[in-house]
Design an enzyme around this catalytic site. Structure first.
Site, PDB file in Angstrom:
ATOM      1  CG  HIS A 106     -15.869 -10.674  11.268  1.00 53.83           C
ATOM      2  ND1 HIS A 106     -15.042 -11.774  11.183  1.00 53.83           N
ATOM      3  CD2 HIS A 106     -15.359  -9.908  12.271  1.00 53.83           C
ATOM      4  CE1 HIS A 106     -14.074 -11.677  12.075  1.00 53.83           C
ATOM      5  NE2 HIS A 106     -14.234 -10.556  12.757  1.00 53.83           N
ATOM      6  CG  ASP A 166     -15.763 -14.655   9.242  1.00 48.03           C
ATOM      7  OD1 ASP A 166     -15.648 -15.306   8.199  1.00 48.03           O
ATOM      8  OD2 ASP A 166     -15.992 -13.422   9.265  1.00 48.03           O
ATOM      9  CB  SER A 218     -12.359 -12.017  15.099  1.00 49.18           C
ATOM     10  OG  SER A 218     -11.783 -10.978  14.356  1.00 49.18           O
TER      11      SER A 218
END
Length: 367
Positions: free
Chosen positions: A295, A238, A215
């Site tokens: 995610h 991601d 992230s």
């Protein structure tokens, strides 16, 4: 909506200790928490203090040299309680079982008869999600360390949601808003992280490394790879990309590994690959996708869902955990990260990164 019966059943399990599966590599793993103090830098979020950080340092130990294994809490009690409260609020509609985190444990090597030279085990860095404690990545880091790598996972105080220092002080985060429309604040937080990373490399005397992150940690990996000469390669799990890297690309090997994002549906990834093709056409890069992942597949909550019963909650699976099991996510990432480190840091061959593999049919090469 999760049923009352299911929530009650999950809550009942929190009274019993639940233990993470053992890491899948050939080494046992030792875990140390360390405070690092940058006495020459004023904290960018608190001008009354110098910058302090907390890191988790995971070290491989050859199994014959691990004389004792200890079962320890996944999180300290205070942090577990705070994180439980955060999740109970965030997942109120899904029925988060309060107290779950306090009952989680993992096994670490706590007695070593013979220590290997530090240089024997290459060191890699891991960056966490925005406003997310490093402790949410402990199991994932241990999986990588069990392959024979030292792994450093970093907190960034005042951004990370909660950081506890050895003297007992707790610093809460939130200084970097989780707001994609506030690019100025997000990119300031990114700049702070990049400076933090350089300080960690200085403090631990790391001369070359690979930086991977999930992230916002993936965005940090990209930015730091762009400017920090000691980082030889980076990998983003991601994460939206932020800052100059979207338009400049990087001059070193880099992977974007996706759950939900890709260079078709996200402008930051699209810009990054356009920059790579225009400015660094000969630099090795990849874009990979893990089928059925989301995610939420790339942090410990995914594997926690496997062994605690959370995956029986259909809402949590749909909106938080994702369809892919934590076990499979760990298997795939462990294998691909291992080959990436060997290739980018140690001069090995591409291995699994050379192209799609029948051993991992759920990994697609996009770019």
């Amino acid at each position: 909506m999760a049923s009352t019966v299911l929530v009650a059943a999950l809550a009942a399990t929190t009274a019993l200790a639940q233990v993470f599966p053992s890491p899948g590599g050939p080494f046992k793993v030792q875990w140390e928490n360390k405070e690092l103090i940058d006495a020459h830098r004023v904290d960018p979020f608190n001008s009354s203090r110098v910058r302090r950080m907390m890191i988790s340092h995971f070290t491989p130990v050859a199994k014959p040299h691990c004389t004792r294994t200890c079962r320890i809490p996944y999180m300290p009690d205070q942090i577990a309680t705070i994180e439980d409260d955060i999740l109970e609020s965030a997942f109120a509609d899904f029925g988060w079982p309060q107290g779950l985190l306090s009952g989680l444990q993992l096994d670490v090597c706590c007695g070593v008869s013979k220590r290997a030279k530090a240089s024997k085990f290459p060191t890699v860095l891991f960056g966490t999600g925005l406003n997310t404690t490093r402790l949410w990545y402990t199991d994932f880091a241990m999986e990588v360390a069990s392959l024979g790598y030292q792994v450093i996972v970093m907190d960034h105080p005042y951004e990370t949601d909660v950081v506890q220092f050895p003297d007992g002080e707790i610093v809460f985060g939130g200084s970097v808003p989780n707001d994609p429309n506030n690019a100025t604040a997000v990119e300031f937080g990114l700049k702070v992280r990049t400076t933090d990373v350089s300080f960690v490399l200085d403090a631990l005397k790391i001369h070359k490394t690979v930086y991977f992150g999930h992230s916002f940690g993936g965005a940090s990996a990209a930015d730091a790879t762009r400017v920090e000469r000691r980082i030889h390669a980076g990998l983003n799990l991601d994460g939206f990309l932020w800052g100059p890297v979207v338009n400049t690309g990087v001059s070193k090997p880099f992977i974007n590994f996706s759950g939900q994002l890709n260079s078709t549906n996200d402008e930051s990834w699209k810009g990054f690959y356009q920059a790579q093709h225009q400015k660094h056409p000969h630099i090795w890069t990849r874009e990979l996708h893990l089928d059925k992942s989301s995610h939420g597949s790339f942090w410990d909550l995914s594997i926690i869902g496997d062994f605690t019963g959370l995956r029986e909650n259909e809402d949590l699976v749909e909106y938080v955990l994702g369809e892919l099991s934590g076990k499979r996510a760990v298997e795939v990432l462990r294998a691909y990260l291992d080959d990436f480190i060997k290739f980018a840091l140690l001069g090995g061959k591409e291995g699994l990164l050379a192209g799609e593999s029948t051993a991992y049919p759920d990994v697609t090469f996009i770019n």
